[in-house]
Design a protein around this motif. Structure first.
Motif, PDB file in Angstrom:
ATOM      1  N   ILE A  99       0.875  -1.177   0.000  1.00 19.26           N
ATOM      2  CA  ILE A  99       0.000   0.000   0.000  1.00 19.26           C
ATOM      3  C   ILE A  99       0.905   1.217   0.000  1.00 19.26           C
ATOM      4  O   ILE A  99       1.749   1.364   0.879  1.00 19.26           O
ATOM      5  N   GLU A 100       0.757   2.060  -1.006  1.00 20.63           N
ATOM      6  CA  GLU A 100       1.529   3.297  -1.063  1.00 20.63           C
ATOM      7  C   GLU A 100       0.581   4.460  -0.879  1.00 20.63           C
ATOM      8  O   GLU A 100      -0.369   4.620  -1.637  1.00 20.63           O
ATOM      9  N   VAL A 101       0.827   5.247   0.139  1.00 23.29           N
ATOM     10  CA  VAL A 101       0.046   6.450   0.373  1.00 23.29           C
ATOM     11  C   VAL A 101       0.794   7.595  -0.308  1.00 23.29           C
ATOM     12  O   VAL A 101       1.951   7.861   0.012  1.00 23.29           O
ATOM     13  N   LEU A 102       0.133   8.231  -1.259  1.00 23.63           N
ATOM     14  CA  LEU A 102       0.757   9.285  -2.064  1.00 23.63           C
ATOM     15  C   LEU A 102      -0.019  10.578  -1.957  1.00 23.63           C
ATOM     16  O   LEU A 102      -1.235  10.560  -1.785  1.00 23.63           O
ATOM     17  N   THR A 103       0.667  11.671  -2.144  1.00 23.68           N
ATOM     18  CA  THR A 103      -0.037  12.913  -2.405  1.00 23.68           C
ATOM     19  C   THR A 103      -0.350  12.919  -3.900  1.00 23.68           C
ATOM     20  O   THR A 103       0.305  12.235  -4.695  1.00 23.68           O
ATOM     21  N   GLU A 104      -1.362  13.673  -4.262  1.00 27.71           N
ATOM     22  CA  GLU A 104      -1.870  13.589  -5.629  1.00 27.71           C
ATOM     23  C   GLU A 104      -0.861  14.027  -6.688  1.00 27.71           C
ATOM     24  O   GLU A 104      -0.838  13.492  -7.789  1.00 27.71           O
ATOM     25  N   GLY A 105      -0.014  14.983  -6.368  1.00 31.21           N
ATOM     26  CA  GLY A 105       0.993  15.414  -7.324  1.00 31.21           C
ATOM     27  C   GLY A 105       1.979  14.308  -7.664  1.00 31.21           C
ATOM     28  O   GLY A 105       2.464  14.217  -8.789  1.00 31.21           O
ATOM     29  N   VAL A 106       2.270  13.441  -6.700  1.00 35.78           N
ATOM     30  CA  VAL A 106       3.175  12.314  -6.941  1.00 35.78           C
ATOM     31  C   VAL A 106       2.538  11.362  -7.959  1.00 35.78           C
ATOM     32  O   VAL A 106       3.214  10.856  -8.856  1.00 35.78           O
ATOM     33  N   LEU A 107       1.235  11.132  -7.852  1.00 31.96           N
ATOM     34  CA  LEU A 107       0.555  10.265  -8.828  1.00 31.96           C
ATOM     35  C   LEU A 107       0.620  10.876 -10.222  1.00 31.96           C
ATOM     36  O   LEU A 107       0.910  10.171 -11.192  1.00 31.96           O
ATOM     37  N   THR A 108       0.378  12.155 -10.333  1.00 32.61           N
ATOM     38  CA  THR A 108       0.412  12.809 -11.645  1.00 32.61           C
ATOM     39  C   THR A 108       1.785  12.647 -12.282  1.00 32.61           C
ATOM     40  O   THR A 108       1.898  12.282 -13.459  1.00 32.61           O
ATOM     41  N   ARG A 109       2.849  12.860 -11.502  1.00 30.36           N
ATOM     42  CA  ARG A 109       4.203  12.685 -12.045  1.00 30.36           C
ATOM     43  C   ARG A 109       4.461  11.234 -12.431  1.00 30.36           C
ATOM     44  O   ARG A 109       5.095  10.940 -13.445  1.00 30.36           O
ATOM     45  N   ARG A 110       3.957  10.301 -11.631  1.00 30.48           N
ATOM     46  CA  ARG A 110       4.130   8.882 -11.939  1.00 30.48           C
ATOM     47  C   ARG A 110       3.412   8.525 -13.241  1.00 30.48           C
ATOM     48  O   ARG A 110       3.958   7.814 -14.087  1.00 30.48           O
ATOM     49  N   LEU A 111       2.201   9.038 -13.408  1.00 26.53           N
ATOM     50  CA  LEU A 111       1.439   8.775 -14.635  1.00 26.53           C
ATOM     51  C   LEU A 111       2.120   9.385 -15.856  1.00 26.53           C
ATOM     52  O   LEU A 111       2.092   8.803 -16.940  1.00 26.53           O
ATOM     53  N   THR A 135      -6.298  16.707  -8.255  1.00 22.14           N
ATOM     54  CA  THR A 135      -7.236  15.592  -8.085  1.00 22.14           C
ATOM     55  C   THR A 135      -7.927  15.285  -9.400  1.00 22.14           C
ATOM     56  O   THR A 135      -7.996  14.134  -9.832  1.00 22.14           O
ATOM     57  N   ASP A 136      -8.464  16.318 -10.030  1.00 20.40           N
ATOM     58  CA  ASP A 136      -9.198  16.125 -11.276  1.00 20.40           C
ATOM     59  C   ASP A 136      -8.303  15.563 -12.374  1.00 20.40           C
ATOM     60  O   ASP A 136      -8.706  14.675 -13.121  1.00 20.40           O
ATOM     61  N   LEU A 137      -7.083  16.067 -12.467  1.00 20.57           N
ATOM     62  CA  LEU A 137      -6.149  15.567 -13.476  1.00 20.57           C
ATOM     63  C   LEU A 137      -5.784  14.106 -13.207  1.00 20.57           C
ATOM     64  O   LEU A 137      -5.793  13.273 -14.111  1.00 20.57           O
ATOM     65  N   GLY A 138      -5.480  13.778 -11.959  1.00 18.92           N
ATOM     66  CA  GLY A 138      -5.155  12.395 -11.614  1.00 18.92           C
ATOM     67  C   GLY A 138      -6.291  11.447 -11.910  1.00 18.92           C
ATOM     68  O   GLY A 138      -6.092  10.366 -12.467  1.00 18.92           O
ATOM     69  N   LEU A 139      -7.505  11.850 -11.579  1.00 16.30           N
ATOM     70  CA  LEU A 139      -8.675  11.004 -11.850  1.00 16.30           C
ATOM     71  C   LEU A 139      -8.898  10.854 -13.347  1.00 16.30           C
ATOM     72  O   LEU A 139      -9.142   9.747 -13.839  1.00 16.30           O
ATOM     73  N   ALA A 140      -8.769  11.950 -14.091  1.00 16.01           N
ATOM     74  CA  ALA A 140      -8.943  11.881 -15.545  1.00 16.01           C
ATOM     75  C   ALA A 140      -7.890  10.972 -16.182  1.00 16.01           C
ATOM     76  O   ALA A 140      -8.209  10.141 -17.039  1.00 16.01           O
ATOM     77  N   LEU A 141      -6.648  11.101 -15.744  1.00 17.38           N
ATOM     78  CA  LEU A 141      -5.586  10.259 -16.294  1.00 17.38           C
ATOM     79  C   LEU A 141      -5.803   8.786 -15.941  1.00 17.38           C
ATOM     80  O   LEU A 141      -5.610   7.902 -16.784  1.00 17.38           O
ATOM     81  N   CYS A 142      -6.207   8.519 -14.705  1.00 19.46           N
ATOM     82  CA  CYS A 142      -6.468   7.127 -14.307  1.00 19.46           C
ATOM     83  C   CYS A 142      -7.632   6.534 -15.092  1.00 19.46           C
ATOM     84  O   CYS A 142      -7.586   5.370 -15.501  1.00 19.46           O
ATOM     85  N   LEU A 143      -8.683   7.319 -15.310  1.00 22.16           N
ATOM     86  CA  LEU A 143      -9.813   6.835 -16.109  1.00 22.16           C
ATOM     87  C   LEU A 143      -9.372   6.528 -17.538  1.00 22.16           C
ATOM     88  O   LEU A 143      -9.782   5.524 -18.121  1.00 22.16           O
ATOM     89  N   ASP A 144      -8.522   7.387 -18.090  1.00 24.15           N
ATOM     90  CA  ASP A 144      -8.016   7.162 -19.441  1.00 24.15           C
ATOM     91  C   ASP A 144      -7.168   5.891 -19.498  1.00 24.15           C
ATOM     92  O   ASP A 144      -7.338   5.057 -20.390  1.00 24.15           O
ATOM     93  N   VAL A 145      -6.276   5.733 -18.547  1.00 27.13           N
ATOM     94  CA  VAL A 145      -5.423   4.541 -18.494  1.00 27.13           C
ATOM     95  C   VAL A 145      -6.277   3.277 -18.359  1.00 27.13           C
ATOM     96  O   VAL A 145      -6.072   2.283 -19.056  1.00 27.13           O
ATOM     97  N   ALA A 146      -7.266   3.322 -17.450  1.00 23.60           N
ATOM     98  CA  ALA A 146      -8.114   2.154 -17.198  1.00 23.60           C
ATOM     99  C   ALA A 146      -8.999   1.812 -18.394  1.00 23.60           C
ATOM    100  O   ALA A 146      -9.343   0.652 -18.588  1.00 23.60           O
ATOM    101  N   SER A 147      -9.357   2.801 -19.185  1.00 32.06           N
ATOM    102  CA  SER A 147     -10.232   2.518 -20.328  1.00 32.06           C
ATOM    103  C   SER A 147      -9.457   2.185 -21.597  1.00 32.06           C
ATOM    104  O   SER A 147     -10.048   1.786 -22.589  1.00 32.06           O
ATOM    105  N   THR A 148      -8.138   2.322 -21.563  1.00 35.44           N
ATOM    106  CA  THR A 148      -7.354   2.040 -22.769  1.00 35.44           C
ATOM    107  C   THR A 148      -6.326   0.931 -22.536  1.00 35.44           C
ATOM    108  O   THR A 148      -6.513  -0.187 -22.972  1.00 35.44           O
TER     109      THR A 148
END
Length: 176
Positions: A99-111, A135-148
């Motif tokens: 389990i990795e607890v991240l701040t949202e900016g870390v997820l965006t950079r990872r994506l 938050t919105d960018l991370g969610l949008a990117l995750c949705l894109d990744v998950a749908s493609t």
């Protein structure tokens, strides 16, 4: 796993797991203190196959540190064992971290670095009602990744006060 505290969200854990198995999406709403942040990721460890990771996003560094510490404490471990932490200024993870607890900016950079999110099975957006650009960018990117490229990637949005109907529609009709 160590016995988890009996908090109100425990009643919904089986339904959360089933929703993630069936549709790879779920929206969880529960009052503050119900156990969303700490119980849900720990309970999903059994849901995630093999060495797949759970990423828990927190909007602030203080919340990320507190969540990681509390989950590690519940497991009788230190941060960096099963539960790790990554913020802009801090990286406490180890080879056994699931389990990795991240701040949202870390997820965006990872994506941005690797949009496939290798090794990640579930991304949990905690406090999703605290909407901001990251938050919105991370969610949008995750949705894109998950749908493609990663249809196996599960997404869970959690909040005490979010507009669950709207959030469910955004997450492809996710169960609430």
């Amino acid at each position: 796993m160590t016995a988890l505290p009996d908090l109100p969200v425990a009643d919904a854990l089986d339904r959360i797991r089933q929703a993630l198995l069936d549709s790879r999406r779920c929206v969880l709403t529960a009052p503050p203190g119900a156990g969303k942040t700490t119980l849900v990721p720990l309970a999903l460890l059994d849901y995630v196959p093999g060495d797949g990771k759970i990423v828990l996003l927190e909007p602030r560094r203080l919340a990320a540190r507190a969540a990681a510490r509390r989950m590690a404490q519940l497991l009788g471990e230190s941060v960096g064992d099963t539960v790790g932490l990554r913020t802009r200024d801090e990286r406490v993870v180890g080879p056994a971290t699931r389990i990795e607890v991240l701040t949202e900016g870390v997820l965006t950079r990872r994506l941005q670095g690797d949009p496939e999110l290798p090794g990640v099975a579930v991304v949990i957006f905690d406090e999703v009602h605290e909407r901001n650009l990251t938050t919105d960018l991370g969610l949008a990117l995750c949705l894109d990744v998950a749908s493609t490229i990663r249809p196996d990637l599960a997404l869970l949005a959690m909040s005490a006060t979010a507009d669950t109907d709207r959030l469910s529609r955004l997450l492809d009709g996710a169960p609430v």
